[in-house]
Design an enzyme around this catalytic site. Structure first.
Site, PDB file in Angstrom:
ATOM      1  N   ARG A   1       6.440  -4.766   1.926  1.00  0.00           N
ATOM      2  CA  ARG A   1       5.411  -3.883   1.067  1.00  0.00           C
ATOM      3  C   ARG A   1       5.428  -1.689   1.982  1.00  0.00           C
ATOM      4  NH1 ARG A   1      -0.012  -6.641  -1.315  1.00  0.00           N
ATOM      5  NH2 ARG A   1       0.633  -5.230  -3.020  1.00  0.00           N
TER       6      ARG A   1
ATOM      7  N   ARG B   1     -11.288 -12.354  -3.414  1.00  0.00           N
ATOM      8  CA  ARG B   1     -10.193 -10.675  -3.773  1.00  0.00           C
ATOM      9  C   ARG B   1     -10.395 -10.777  -4.939  1.00  0.00           C
ATOM     10  NH1 ARG B   1      -6.623  -9.383   0.779  1.00  0.00           N
ATOM     11  NH2 ARG B   1      -6.671  -6.558  -0.183  1.00  0.00           N
TER      12      ARG B   1
ATOM     13  N   CYS C   1       1.776  -7.551   4.755  1.00  0.00           N
ATOM     14  CA  CYS C   1       1.434  -8.444   3.963  1.00  0.00           C
ATOM     15  C   CYS C   1       1.318  -9.868   3.526  1.00  0.00           C
ATOM     16  CB  CYS C   1       0.223  -7.853   2.698  1.00  0.00           C
ATOM     17  SG  CYS C   1       0.988  -8.418   1.145  1.00  0.00           S
TER      18      CYS C   1
ATOM     19  N   ASP D   1       2.571 -10.994 -10.744  1.00  0.00           N
ATOM     20  CA  ASP D   1       0.979 -11.548 -10.287  1.00  0.00           C
ATOM     21  C   ASP D   1       0.872 -13.300 -11.099  1.00  0.00           C
ATOM     22  OD1 ASP D   1      -0.596  -8.478 -10.468  1.00  0.00           O
ATOM     23  OD2 ASP D   1       0.970  -9.360  -8.605  1.00  0.00           O
TER      24      ASP D   1
ATOM     25  N   LYS E   1      -9.508  -5.711 -11.428  1.00  0.00           N
ATOM     26  CA  LYS E   1      -8.480  -5.245 -10.566  1.00  0.00           C
ATOM     27  C   LYS E   1      -8.570  -3.870 -10.336  1.00  0.00           C
ATOM     28  CE  LYS E   1      -6.474  -8.006  -7.084  1.00  0.00           C
ATOM     29  NZ  LYS E   1      -5.923  -7.433  -6.624  1.00  0.00           N
ATOM     30  N   ASN E   2      -7.154  -4.925 -10.609  1.00  0.00           N
ATOM     31  CA  ASN E   2      -5.727  -4.178 -10.182  1.00  0.00           C
ATOM     32  C   ASN E   2      -6.037  -2.131 -11.062  1.00  0.00           C
ATOM     33  OD1 ASN E   2      -4.938  -5.424  -8.303  1.00  0.00           O
ATOM     34  ND2 ASN E   2      -3.141  -6.723  -9.507  1.00  0.00           N
TER      35      ASN E   2
ATOM     36  N   ARG F   1      -4.583  -2.649   1.703  1.00  0.00           N
ATOM     37  CA  ARG F   1      -3.244  -2.025   1.531  1.00  0.00           C
ATOM     38  C   ARG F   1      -3.532  -0.719  -0.311  1.00  0.00           C
ATOM     39  NH1 ARG F   1       0.395  -2.280  -0.477  1.00  0.00           N
ATOM     40  NH2 ARG F   1       2.259  -1.383   0.747  1.00  0.00           N
TER      41      ARG F   1
HETATM   42  C1  EPZ Z   1       0.749  -3.963  -7.525  1.00  0.00           C
HETATM   43  O1  EPZ Z   1       0.945  -3.425  -5.676  1.00  0.00           O
HETATM   44  C2  EPZ Z   1      -0.364  -4.248  -7.241  1.00  0.00           C
HETATM   45  N1  EPZ Z   1      -1.787  -4.462  -6.633  1.00  0.00           N
HETATM   46  C3  EPZ Z   1      -0.018  -6.179  -7.102  1.00  0.00           C
HETATM   47  O2  EPZ Z   1      -0.988  -6.919  -6.784  1.00  0.00           O
HETATM   48  C4  EPZ Z   1       1.273  -6.313  -7.835  1.00  0.00           C
HETATM   49  O3  EPZ Z   1       1.709  -7.573  -7.137  1.00  0.00           O
HETATM   50  C5  EPZ Z   1       2.603  -5.462  -8.233  1.00  0.00           C
HETATM   51  O4  EPZ Z   1       1.608  -4.383  -8.180  1.00  0.00           O
HETATM   52  C6  EPZ Z   1       3.230  -5.284  -8.790  1.00  0.00           C
HETATM   53  O5  EPZ Z   1       3.276  -5.959 -10.321  1.00  0.00           O
HETATM   54  C7  EPZ Z   1      -2.469  -3.505  -6.933  1.00  0.00           C
HETATM   55  O6  EPZ Z   1      -2.511  -2.706  -8.298  1.00  0.00           O
HETATM   56  C8  EPZ Z   1      -3.717  -3.198  -5.954  1.00  0.00           C
HETATM   57  P1  EPZ Z   1       4.578  -1.973  -5.900  1.00  0.00           P
HETATM   58  P2  EPZ Z   1       1.948  -2.436  -5.562  1.00  0.00           P
HETATM   59  O7  EPZ Z   1       4.414  -0.494  -5.140  1.00  0.00           O
HETATM   60  O8  EPZ Z   1       1.361  -1.008  -5.839  1.00  0.00           O
HETATM   61  C9  EPZ Z   1       8.313  -2.218  -3.097  1.00  0.00           C
HETATM   62  C10 EPZ Z   1      -2.265  -8.878  -6.693  1.00  0.00           C
HETATM   63  O9  EPZ Z   1      -2.383  -9.803  -6.233  1.00  0.00           O
HETATM   64  N2  EPZ Z   1       7.793  -0.711  -3.155  1.00  0.00           N
HETATM   65  O10 EPZ Z   1       4.605  -1.603  -7.497  1.00  0.00           O
HETATM   66  O11 EPZ Z   1       2.020  -2.272  -3.798  1.00  0.00           O
HETATM   67  C11 EPZ Z   1       7.250  -2.995  -2.846  1.00  0.00           C
HETATM   68  O12 EPZ Z   1       7.564  -3.214  -1.700  1.00  0.00           O
HETATM   69  C12 EPZ Z   1      -1.514  -7.968  -6.024  1.00  0.00           C
HETATM   70  O13 EPZ Z   1      -3.414  -8.585  -6.959  1.00  0.00           O
HETATM   71  C13 EPZ Z   1       8.453  -0.118  -1.780  1.00  0.00           C
HETATM   72  O14 EPZ Z   1       9.622   0.107  -1.314  1.00  0.00           O
HETATM   73  O15 EPZ Z   1       3.319  -2.900  -5.531  1.00  0.00           O
HETATM   74  C14 EPZ Z   1       7.276  -4.258  -4.070  1.00  0.00           C
HETATM   75  O16 EPZ Z   1       9.275  -4.795  -3.542  1.00  0.00           O
HETATM   76  C15 EPZ Z   1      -0.337  -8.132  -5.291  1.00  0.00           C
HETATM   77  N3  EPZ Z   1       8.071   0.711  -1.196  1.00  0.00           N
HETATM   78  C16 EPZ Z   1       8.172  -2.996  -5.135  1.00  0.00           C
HETATM   79  O17 EPZ Z   1       8.180  -2.265  -4.370  1.00  0.00           O
HETATM   80  C17 EPZ Z   1       6.923   1.612  -1.561  1.00  0.00           C
HETATM   81  O18 EPZ Z   1       6.887   2.578  -0.895  1.00  0.00           O
HETATM   82  C18 EPZ Z   1       6.770  -3.009  -6.182  1.00  0.00           C
HETATM   83  O19 EPZ Z   1       5.204  -2.820  -5.442  1.00  0.00           O
HETATM   84  C19 EPZ Z   1       6.098   0.646  -2.611  1.00  0.00           C
HETATM   85  C20 EPZ Z   1       6.495  -0.336  -3.132  1.00  0.00           C
END
Ligand code: EPZ
Length: 428
Positions: free
Chosen positions: A129, A406, A124, A313, A25-26, A100
């Protein structure tokens, strides 16, 4: 509105048998939005049949890009995305609030059409996020961005221009948005402190197949030479490393023996090594991974980190495994601020868990879980409750299974193939 289903699961059962890995999915979500970058008909194969994927199909249609799906196997699908024309560069709140990851459309829409108006996703269940890193990256690549009435509006005169993006913290989605914007920018871009996840690597591979010039994906520094035009992709989605890890953890937790065909061991090496530390036997085949569970499970601490570290995850599933270990362990979540919602539900099933700050202390003992009615709250928490119910003594009812749908394709069928007793009911 999602249908409100529940699972009724009877345990305990050892999970034994062979299943197939679904497409990731990701990996598939950013790749679907990458089709917006090139006119023509894109072929994307091995797309998982998941609620989130159906949602991305509705979004592509909203942008003017219809999708045909072909079903060749009992799982997954091949998609033909027609991105010949983009009729809208706007992703409304009603879409983005439900998924998102829709925010990943911003980079490609901006690169292809010169503008993008995307609703801010909001928080969320697992955390605030924010998307500040996404917006910072696009500005570094020449976008003018204003935030008004809950929307981020990006625009650029002509093409985006190559630039240097230095992420203060690792972000998978922001790296993906930056990459998809940079491939059509004028000049060279460098992305520093980039995410290294396999999903970044598969996105780069898909973009390279469209004619993009990218190097360094999978490391912290990615370099992109922008090109004028890209051609449609013909790409197969790689296996879902988180889905595979979930079933392999189930094998160790239940003292079973599970083989997942199509799995890629390299994408999940840290999880496999930690499973071996708990006593499991792991076979890394060319196109499968097998875990043979051990009678005794050794406690092993886990701290989540960006790839190649222990994946956030898999954190919830690991906690469930540790409830069956002989002794105490500590699991620490460093990525998201509210990702322990499975903990009180596991406690209702008899687990001895104590949250302190960003860690959970687990007092493990095999056979301590008993069936109970529990509530799914987010995707991976749901998976951890399903695993717990498979080894718990008695019947469990897991409500709000739409969270699971999902990210896990026909989980009840895969678990039944492994000897579990799982029934899906529409929750009255
Ligand atoms: C991706 O989310 C995945 N989703 C998530 O999987 C996964 O947990 C996450 O990466 C971490 O590996 C998809 O790929 C669709 P991040 P993403 O940006 O990209 C902070 C699942 O269960 N951050 O790497 O949203 C954020 O709050 C889902 O399949 C900012 O501060 O994660 C977090 O603390 C859940 N500002 C950290 O960075 C930003 O602009 C990592 O988030 C973006 C993120």
């Amino acid at each position: 509105m999602w249908r409100v289903d529940k699972f009724v699961i009877k345990g305990p059962h050892r999970l034994k048998g062979t299943i197939d890995a679904g497409g990731s999915k990701n990996a598939a979500l950013p790749i679907m939005f990458a089709t917006l970058l090139a006119e023509g008909r894109h072929s994307v194969r091995n797309v998982p049949r998941l609620a989130d994927m159906e949602f991305s199909q509705r979004m592509l249609l909203h942008f003017g890009c219809p999708v045909e799906q072909r079903f060749h196997k009992s799982f997954g699908a091949d998609w033909m995305v027609d991105a010949t024309k983009i009729t809208s560069s706007e992703a409304p709140y009603d879409y983005v609030r439900k998924m998102r990851a829709s925010f990943f459309c911003m980079g490609p829409l901006l690169a292809r059409t010169g503008r993008a108006r995307v609703s801010l996703p909001g928080g969320c269940a697992i955390g605030a996020r924010p998307i500040d890193l996404h917006l910072m990256a696009l500005e570094k690549l020449g976008a003018d961005i204003v935030q008004t009435n809950g929307y981020a509006e990006a625009s650029c005169k002509g093409r985006l221009r190559g630039g240097k993006v230095i992420f203060p913290k690792v972000s998978v989605g922001a790296t993906e948005n930056a990459l998809m914007a940079a491939v059509l920018a004028q000049g060279t871009s460098v992305i520093e402190n980039a995410a290294r996840e396999p999903e970044i690597q598969s996105l780069a591979k898909a973009l390279r197949g469209m004619g993009a010039m990218i190097s360094g994906e999978g490391t912290s520094t990615i370099e992109v030479q922008g090109v004028e035009k890209l051609r449609p992709m013909d790409f197969a989605i790689p296996p879902d490393r988180i889905e595979v890890a979930t079933y392999l953890i189930g094998a160790q937790m239940s003292g079973g023996d599970v083989t997942v065909r199509g799995a890629c061991a390299d994408d999940m090496e840290v999880v496999l090594q930690m499973l071996e530390q708990t006593g499991a036997k792991v076979e890394r085949g060319a196109d499968y991974v097998r875990v043979i569970g051990s009678e005794k499970i050794r406690p092993v601490d886990a701290i989540t980190a960006p790839f190649p570290g222990f994946p956030t995850d898999v954190q919830a599933q690991w906690i469930t495994l540790m409830t069956q270990a002989d002794g105490d362990s500590l699991v620490t979540e460093t990525i998201f601020e509210n990702r322990f919602m499975h903990v009180p539900e596991l406690v209702r099933m008899g687990a001895d868990l104590t949250i302190s700050g960003s860690s959970v202390r687990i007092k493990g003992k095999r056979g301590t879980l008993h069936g109970a009615p529990v509530m799914a709250t987010d995707l991976r928490a749901s998976a951890s409750l399903v695993l717990a119910a498979c080894v718990a003594d008695g019947e469990s009812e897991i409500k709000r299974i739409y969270h699971l749908d999902r990210g896990y394709e026909t989980m009840e069928h895969k678990l039944e193939a492994l000897g579990a007793e799982v029934d899906r009911h529409v929750d009255s």
